[in-house]
Design a protein around this motif. Structure first.
Motif, mmCIF file in Angstrom:
data_model
loop_
_atom_site.group_PDB
_atom_site.id
_atom_site.type_symbol
_atom_site.label_atom_id
_atom_site.label_comp_id
_atom_site.label_asym_id
_atom_site.label_seq_id
_atom_site.Cartn_x
_atom_site.Cartn_y
_atom_site.Cartn_z
ATOM 1 N N GLY A 15 0.814 -1.208 0.000
ATOM 2 C CA GLY A 15 0.000 0.000 0.000
ATOM 3 C C GLY A 15 0.849 1.260 0.000
ATOM 4 O O GLY A 15 0.682 2.149 -0.828
ATOM 5 N N CYS A 52 -3.057 1.779 7.051
ATOM 6 C CA CYS A 52 -2.909 2.076 5.628
ATOM 7 C C CYS A 52 -3.613 3.365 5.219
ATOM 8 O O CYS A 52 -3.209 4.039 4.288
ATOM 9 N N PRO A 200 -11.131 -11.422 -1.953
ATOM 10 C CA PRO A 200 -10.961 -10.018 -2.323
ATOM 11 C C PRO A 200 -11.159 -9.105 -1.119
ATOM 12 O O PRO A 200 -12.144 -9.208 -0.408
ATOM 13 N N PHE A 203 -5.839 -8.850 3.019
ATOM 14 C CA PHE A 203 -4.421 -8.772 2.683
ATOM 15 C C PHE A 203 -3.531 -9.030 3.892
ATOM 16 O O PHE A 203 -2.425 -8.547 3.983
ATOM 17 N N ARG A 206 -0.487 -11.509 3.060
ATOM 18 C CA ARG A 206 0.529 -10.811 2.303
ATOM 19 C C ARG A 206 1.361 -9.903 3.205
ATOM 20 O O ARG A 206 2.577 -9.841 3.093
ATOM 21 N N VAL A 363 -8.989 2.680 7.418
ATOM 22 C CA VAL A 363 -8.753 1.426 6.714
ATOM 23 C C VAL A 363 -7.377 0.926 7.124
ATOM 24 O O VAL A 363 -6.458 1.722 7.285
ATOM 25 N N ILE A 431 -15.339 -5.946 5.698
ATOM 26 C CA ILE A 431 -15.694 -4.813 4.854
ATOM 27 C C ILE A 431 -16.901 -4.110 5.452
ATOM 28 O O ILE A 431 -17.955 -4.722 5.644
ATOM 29 N N PHE A 445 -22.672 -9.108 -6.211
ATOM 30 C CA PHE A 445 -21.226 -8.944 -6.374
ATOM 31 C C PHE A 445 -20.481 -10.217 -5.967
ATOM 32 O O PHE A 445 -19.619 -10.713 -6.682
ATOM 33 N N MET B 89 -11.309 -4.941 -8.556
ATOM 34 C CA MET B 89 -12.717 -5.153 -8.268
ATOM 35 C C MET B 89 -12.871 -5.991 -7.001
ATOM 36 O O MET B 89 -13.830 -6.730 -6.848
ATOM 37 N N GLY B 90 -11.905 -5.861 -6.107
ATOM 38 C CA GLY B 90 -12.040 -6.496 -4.798
ATOM 39 C C GLY B 90 -13.147 -5.800 -4.030
ATOM 40 O O GLY B 90 -13.595 -4.715 -4.410
ATOM 41 N N THR B 91 -13.558 -6.409 -2.930
ATOM 42 C CA THR B 91 -14.721 -5.887 -2.213
ATOM 43 C C THR B 91 -14.498 -4.459 -1.712
ATOM 44 O O THR B 91 -15.385 -3.617 -1.789
ATOM 45 N N ALA B 92 -13.285 -4.206 -1.177
ATOM 46 C CA ALA B 92 -13.023 -2.889 -0.614
ATOM 47 C C ALA B 92 -13.130 -1.811 -1.689
ATOM 48 O O ALA B 92 -13.673 -0.737 -1.453
ATOM 49 N N TYR B 94 -14.811 -2.218 -4.524
ATOM 50 C CA TYR B 94 -16.192 -2.261 -5.023
ATOM 51 C C TYR B 94 -17.084 -1.326 -4.220
ATOM 52 O O TYR B 94 -17.823 -0.527 -4.779
ATOM 53 N N ARG B 128 -8.758 -9.026 -8.699
ATOM 54 C CA ARG B 128 -9.320 -9.127 -7.360
ATOM 55 C C ARG B 128 -8.295 -8.758 -6.336
ATOM 56 O O ARG B 128 -7.487 -9.588 -5.948
ATOM 57 N N CYS B 129 -8.319 -7.519 -5.909
ATOM 58 C CA CYS B 129 -7.504 -7.083 -4.793
ATOM 59 C C CYS B 129 -5.999 -7.012 -5.043
ATOM 60 O O CYS B 129 -5.333 -8.009 -5.216
ATOM 61 N N VAL B 130 -5.488 -5.798 -5.095
ATOM 62 C CA VAL B 130 -4.044 -5.568 -5.142
ATOM 63 C C VAL B 130 -3.507 -5.520 -3.717
ATOM 64 O O VAL B 130 -2.318 -5.532 -3.490
ATOM 65 N N GLY B 131 -4.422 -5.403 -2.747
ATOM 66 C CA GLY B 131 -3.988 -5.319 -1.357
ATOM 67 C C GLY B 131 -3.725 -3.896 -0.909
ATOM 68 O O GLY B 131 -3.252 -3.664 0.180
ATOM 69 N N ALA B 132 -4.044 -2.927 -1.752
ATOM 70 C CA ALA B 132 -3.861 -1.528 -1.356
ATOM 71 C C ALA B 132 -5.223 -0.949 -0.975
ATOM 72 O O ALA B 132 -5.605 0.124 -1.430
ATOM 73 N N CYS B 133 -5.954 -1.682 -0.123
ATOM 74 C CA CYS B 133 -7.344 -1.333 0.187
ATOM 75 C C CYS B 133 -7.463 0.039 0.849
ATOM 76 O O CYS B 133 -8.518 0.662 0.805
ATOM 77 N N GLY B 134 -6.376 0.499 1.478
ATOM 78 C CA GLY B 134 -6.397 1.814 2.099
ATOM 79 C C GLY B 134 -6.524 2.921 1.065
ATOM 80 O O GLY B 134 -6.903 4.037 1.382
ATOM 81 N N LEU B 135 -6.178 2.599 -0.176
ATOM 82 C CA LEU B 135 -6.197 3.595 -1.236
ATOM 83 C C LEU B 135 -7.405 3.429 -2.153
ATOM 84 O O LEU B 135 -7.475 4.020 -3.208
ATOM 85 N N VAL B 145 0.584 1.596 -9.256
ATOM 86 C CA VAL B 145 -0.724 1.647 -8.606
ATOM 87 C C VAL B 145 -1.205 3.097 -8.500
ATOM 88 O O VAL B 145 -0.486 3.962 -8.030
#
Lengths: 597, 165
Positions: A15, A52, A200, A203, A206, A363, A431, A445, B89-92, B94, B128-135, B145
């Motif tokens: 991030g 993040c 989805p 993270f 990771r 977040v 979420i 979705f 198009m991950g949930t966060a 979306y 599906r999700c890059v893992g940068a959900c904060g952004l 990104v």
């Protein structure tokens, strides 16, 4: 070794890397050379700090100053003011939303106060690419003591007593899993780490791999010793290049130090780790599918039994655990099972990492003791809903989980309570949704996701989910009937009962939980042809308020389909037959005359 | 017999490189996924003739190779654009409007998801999700990104890359 006065810790997670943290590091390093401070100050790129929302994060030690949203051009001020003159840069400190006061130490922030970091203990503290820093924080001590004791049964017993359950989602007791695999004699066994985080919005695995890769290596070696495996395999997503890189670096360092390879710590125990890459298939999180994928085949699940503990990778007994599960192992051994089992609820011990995301102020990645309530997580750690909007639901467990409403906010979070509430722990995605989220669309979705990710092997999942998705689509377009709602429910139960693997058996959960908790919203779509949240495109109606419209023609000129009529300086009108509901007119109107009905 | 035709269709250097990759993994059918990863890394995609060559090298039916290629989302049989665009198009993302970002890219590039534009510059995928959900919502263009996007930003981002040409 140099004796540094200051350490500048900088988040090197995905991030913050996306928000220029590598450039920040470069700037700091250049400035230190320029000011001749390279012997006094060290810059370290660490793993994820978790916060993040406020990234990129820069933390200064020893005074624990926590700077947020740092930009590359802020580096000079930090060096000049903080490092040289000892004055904190106020404008970069976190501002407490309650009283607008600056907080410099993260442990006083709402976001961190209620957290307890076990699996994430090293994330944000150490340089993940330096094995010495891991060792300095008791790294590989657990492996040494396990090998010294040389009693696999005793170690398994310790893990059993700690009450650790699988963090991948289903919550199977880890010690028991190890014991089952240890019992099966074979010439070769395998210990496998599931790092195929396909959920989805989640993270955490990771972040652990990026921030503390050695903890996984150490835990896999311990597990390997306990079950009698000399080879460990990590199945990791190809979409995580940084995590792959850090893990590879860590494996090489561990080999160099003799912590992987032959005769580890001078004992007769040999162990090494191989990486296997996933290729983007959600179903591969299911252990039998994962094993097939590692063998180079399509990642389709097979019927259990035989369980992997009997017949797994290459038909040999194998044990599969998730990343976060492994991250807990070394600490449990170092601090004892009594300590671990004192944390959490009766049946769920320890902590859980969640990826908190969605329409929430803070977040980030959090780790909390089991038994904390959703209200504490959302309002105290998460800082409440974005933009002061109203809380509507929180989705846990990803595509296999469900949506929980306000009435569950005070339920203590653990494996069993979440299942009882109609959701599940899952891998830890959380979420948060506000009043603008349409729950029928959310269900759709997730079903879209399942339909895309279904491997197609069994018909309940392949065909059933497709039908569920079609019915939901029909409802969001305003063509649904009350009969469809019954059909949804019946079909969902049939799929749950008859699908082959965990993916299919849990895939209708988002539908069932939204029907149960938001029945009125479904009914509004069907009977009134209305989307209460105003999200379903087909049910939206853009209208111009003739009182507010000045007849500037901005909307008519920008409408891509020419659906707006009217003469200059006279109120305009939207032709609903032609309107494609793109929302351009609303964006262009300077008088707020256009609204959604 | 058919293979001969294929050899003519493929450039010699591509053929040699693929054979080299297979050899690196000891022509072991169990390493098929790793072979495909490395082949796609260097070629950008996995056309049918390359799959046939891999099948031959690993001594397995082409159908099995195709079965694996078509099963996993990461493998593609169409060449990507010079600047691949992936919208999360991950949930966060979306719930923070990822769909609108995807629509804006579709409109700006004139392609649907999974397609490459006519001049081969941009290809569009969703992931599906890059893992940068904060952004969130985020999109990736050529590995970079872009976070906290609004539909209005898309035009400028695309323009930035077009101007590099």
């Amino acid at each position: 070794m140099a004796n540094y006065k200051y350490h500048i810790l900088l988040c090197g997670g995905t991030g913050c890397t996306a928000s220029d943290s590598p450039k920040i590091k470069e700037n700091f390093e250049q400035l230190l050379v320029e000011k001749n401070l390279t012997n006094d100050v060290q810059v370290i790129a660490t793993g994820c700090f978790g916060f993040c929302e406020k990234g990129p994060i820069v933390k200064i030690l020893p005074d624990n100053t926590f700077y947020t949203q740092v930009k590359p051009e802020d580096c000079r001020e930090i060096i000049d003011e903080h490092i040289i003159k000892g004055r904190k840069v106020q404008r970069l400190l976190y501002e407490n939303p309650e009283d607008q006061k600056h907080i410099s130490d993260s442990k006083h922030m709402g976001f961190y106060k209620k957290q307890m970091r076990i699996a994430l203990r090293n994330c944000g503290f150490i340089d993940p690419e330096n094995i010495d820093e891991y060792i300095a924080r008791d790294g590989y001590k657990a492996l040494a003591s396990v090998l010294e004791q040389h009693d696999p049964a005793a170690t398994i017993d310790l893990i059993k007593k700690s009450g650790l359950r699988g963090r991948g989602g289903a919550g199977f007791p880890t010690g028991l899993k190890w014991e089952l695999c240890a019992k099966n004699a074979a010439d070769q066994k395998y210990i496998i780490c599931n790092a195929d985080e396909g959920d989805p919005g989640a993270f955490m695995d990771r972040s652990i791999l990026e921030g503390d890769p050695h903890s996984i290596i150490e835990a896999m070696a311990i597990g390997g010793f306990c079950i009698g495996a000399t080879i460990g395999l990590v199945y990791i997503r190809a979409e995580y290049p940084l995590a792959i890189h850090r893990l590879q670096v860590a494996i090489n360092q561990a080999r160099e130090y003799g912590l992987l390879g032959k005769n580890i710590f001078g004992t007769d125990f040999d162990f090494d780790i191989i990486l296997r890459y996933g290729a983007g298939a959600f179903v591969c999180g299911e252990e039998t599918a994962l094993i097939h994928s590692m063998e180079g085949l399509r990642g389709e699940p097979t019927f259990k039994p035989p369980f992997p503990a009997v017949e797994g990778y290459m038909k040999k007994p194998s044990n599969v655990n998730n990343v976060e599960t492994y991250a807990n192992i070394p600490v449990i051994i170092n601090k004892g099972w009594e300590w671990f089992s004192s944390i959490g609820t009766e049946k769920s011990k320890g902590t859980k990492v969640f990826a908190l995301a969605g329409q929430i102020n803070n977040v980030g990645l959090i780790e909390v003791p089991m038994g904390i309530t959703l209200r504490e997580v959302i309002y105290e750690i998460g800082g409440g809903i974005k933009g002061g909007k109203k809380f509507k639901a929180v989705q846990t467990g990803g595509p296999s989980g469900g949506c929980l409403t306000e009435k569950f906010l005070d339920t203590p979070i653990d494996y069993d309570n979440l299942v009882a509430a109609g959701s599940m722990m899952g891998s830890g995605g959380m979420i948060v949704m506000d009043e603008t989220s349409c729950m029928v669309s959310v269900a759709k979705f997730y079903l879209d996701f399942t339909v895309e990710e279904s491997c197609g092997k069994c018909s309940p999942c392949r065909i059933g989910n497709k039908r569920l998705c079609e019915i939901l689509d029909k409802i969001t377009k305003g063509h649904g009937t009350m009969e469809d709602l019954d059909k949804l429910r019946n079909l969902a139960h049939v799929i749950k009962d008859t699908a082959l693997c965990g993916l299919g058996q849990t895939s209708p959960n988002p539908v069932l939980s939204t029907i149960d908790n938001f029945w009125d919203e479904y009914v509004a779509h069907v009977t009134e042809k209305k989307c209460p949240a105003g999200q379903c495109k087909a049910l939206k109606k853009y209208v111009i308020d003739p009182e507010k419209c000045k007849g500037c023609t901005a909307c008519a000129r920008n409408c891509p389909v020419g659906a707006i009529n009217g003469t200059v300086k006279m109120p305009h009108e939207i032709n609903q037959e032609l309107c494609i509901k793109c929302g351009t007119c609303m964006e262009k109107c300077k008088f707020n005359a256009i609204s959604i009905k | 017999m058919d293979n001969k035709k294929i050899i003519i269709k493929m450039k010699t250097e591509v053929r040699e490189k693929v054979i080299e990759i297979c050899k690196k993994f000891n022509n072991d059918p169990g390493e098929l996924i790793n072979v495909l990863h490395q082949t796609q890394d260097f070629l950008g995609y996995l056309p049918a003739e390359v799959q046939e060559l891999i099948a031959e090298e690993l001594h397995m039916p082409t159908a099995k190779v195709y079965g694996v290629v078509s099963f996993y989302a990461f493998f593609t049989m169409t060449p990507k654009g010079k600047y691949p665009v992936s919208v999360c198009m991950g949930t966060a993302c979306y719930v923070r409007g990822g769909e609108k970002i995807l629509d804006a890219f579709k409109k700006e590039l004139g392609v649907e998801v999974g397609e490459t534009d006519a001049d081969g510059l941009f290809s569009l995928t969703s992931l599906r999700c890059v893992g940068a959900c904060g952004l969130a919502p985020v999109a990736m263009v050529n590995g970079k990104v872009f976070g906290r996007l609004a539909p209005a930003n898309i035009k400028d981002i695309v323009k930035e890359y077009r101007e590099m040409e």
